[in-house]
Design an enzyme around this catalytic site. Structure first.
Site, mmCIF file in Angstrom:
data_model
loop_
_atom_site.group_PDB
_atom_site.id
_atom_site.type_symbol
_atom_site.label_atom_id
_atom_site.label_comp_id
_atom_site.label_asym_id
_atom_site.label_seq_id
_atom_site.Cartn_x
_atom_site.Cartn_y
_atom_site.Cartn_z
ATOM 1 N N HIS A 135 0.841 -1.201 0.000
ATOM 2 C CA HIS A 135 0.000 0.000 0.000
ATOM 3 C C HIS A 135 0.870 1.242 0.000
ATOM 4 C CE1 HIS A 135 0.622 -1.475 4.109
ATOM 5 N NE2 HIS A 135 0.649 -0.206 4.488
ATOM 6 N N HIS A 153 0.896 5.108 1.182
ATOM 7 C CA HIS A 153 0.251 6.125 2.020
ATOM 8 C C HIS A 153 0.345 7.456 1.271
ATOM 9 C CE1 HIS A 153 0.330 3.888 5.996
ATOM 10 N NE2 HIS A 153 1.299 3.236 5.367
HETATM 11 P P1 AMP Z 1 1.546 0.181 7.426
HETATM 12 O O1 AMP Z 1 1.835 0.349 8.881
HETATM 13 O O2 AMP Z 1 2.434 0.957 6.518
HETATM 14 O O3 AMP Z 1 1.500 -1.295 7.056
HETATM 15 O O4 AMP Z 1 0.123 0.795 7.185
HETATM 16 C C1 AMP Z 1 -1.063 0.113 7.444
HETATM 17 C C2 AMP Z 1 -2.118 1.160 7.599
HETATM 18 O O5 AMP Z 1 -3.399 0.532 7.505
HETATM 19 C C3 AMP Z 1 -2.088 1.909 8.922
HETATM 20 O O6 AMP Z 1 -1.870 3.293 8.690
HETATM 21 C C4 AMP Z 1 -3.464 1.627 9.527
HETATM 22 O O7 AMP Z 1 -3.991 2.748 10.203
HETATM 23 C C5 AMP Z 1 -4.268 1.271 8.306
HETATM 24 N N1 AMP Z 1 -5.424 0.435 8.538
HETATM 25 C C6 AMP Z 1 -5.472 -0.744 9.212
HETATM 26 N N2 AMP Z 1 -6.718 -1.241 9.191
HETATM 27 C C7 AMP Z 1 -7.471 -0.371 8.479
HETATM 28 C C8 AMP Z 1 -8.844 -0.322 8.094
HETATM 29 N N3 AMP Z 1 -9.709 -1.281 8.449
HETATM 30 N N4 AMP Z 1 -9.271 0.740 7.353
HETATM 31 C C9 AMP Z 1 -8.419 1.707 6.998
HETATM 32 N N5 AMP Z 1 -7.106 1.709 7.315
HETATM 33 C C10 AMP Z 1 -6.641 0.693 8.051
#
Ligand code: AMP
Length: 157
Positions: free
Chosen positions: A143, A145
């Site tokens: 993903h 950001h």
């Molecule tokens: P990372 O730490 O780079 O793997 O980012 C994962 C991101 O997913 C984090 O910023 C979380 O806040 C986000 N996240 C986890 N679960 C959800 C969800 N159900 N809906 C939206 N964002 C999410």
């Protein structure tokens, strides 16, 4: 580091958080990233599969046949959007990219610019991809950001 050692490190960190004083404990997101990394090569579905399947709700801001973009549940800026491939195809993290992923990687970056325009981030924004435990990755489905709406700082933490 082996999984066993990682579990030991994690246990020490969690112990330090709960017990106290002696060892400085890392922030929660680092612990979460260490924990998530234990399963990083399992290929098991992630929360993002449920978002793609619309089994759980999300605030979708952009969608096409290959890419989905939705608002981060825990925003780090006024605008914080995640841009993901709908078909993970082995891209649990950026460092797993292979030749065949070049097209989707381009699609994701381009979609990020489309979303940034839609969100009117005309003064700039930041694109981040966290990779692996040291990169603080917590969801093993690639993903991007997209963060914006405030002044960013450099260097990042
Ligand atoms: P990372 O730490 O780079 O793997 O980012 C994962 C991101 O997913 C984090 O910023 C979380 O806040 C986000 N996240 C986890 N679960 C959800 C969800 N159900 N809906 C939206 N964002 C999410």
């Amino acid at each position: 580091m082996s999984s066993t050692n990682r579990v030991r490190v994690l246990a020490r960190q969690v112990g330090a958080m709960s017990g106290g004083a002696v060892q400085q404990s890392p922030p929660g997101e680092e612990v979460a990233a260490q924990a998530a990394s234990l399963f990083k090569d399992s290929g098991s579905p992630t929360i993002f599969d449920k978002i793609i399947a619309k089994v759980i709700p999300s605030k979708i801001v952009y969608e096409d046949d290959k890419v989905l973009a939705f608002r981060d549940l825990n925003p780090q800026a006024p605008t914080h959007i995640l841009i993901i491939p709908k078909h993970r195809d082995g891209l649990t993290q950026l460092s797993k990219a292979e030749e065949r992923h070049k097209e989707i990687l381009g699609e994701l970056l381009y979609a990020s610019t489309v979303v940034a325009k839609k969100e009117k981030l005309d003064d700039g924004y930041r694109i981040v991809i966290n990779d692996g435990p040291q990169g603080c990755q917590s969801v093993y489905h690639l993903h991007i950001h997209l963060v914006g709406g405030r002044q960013m700082k450099w260097p990042p933490g």
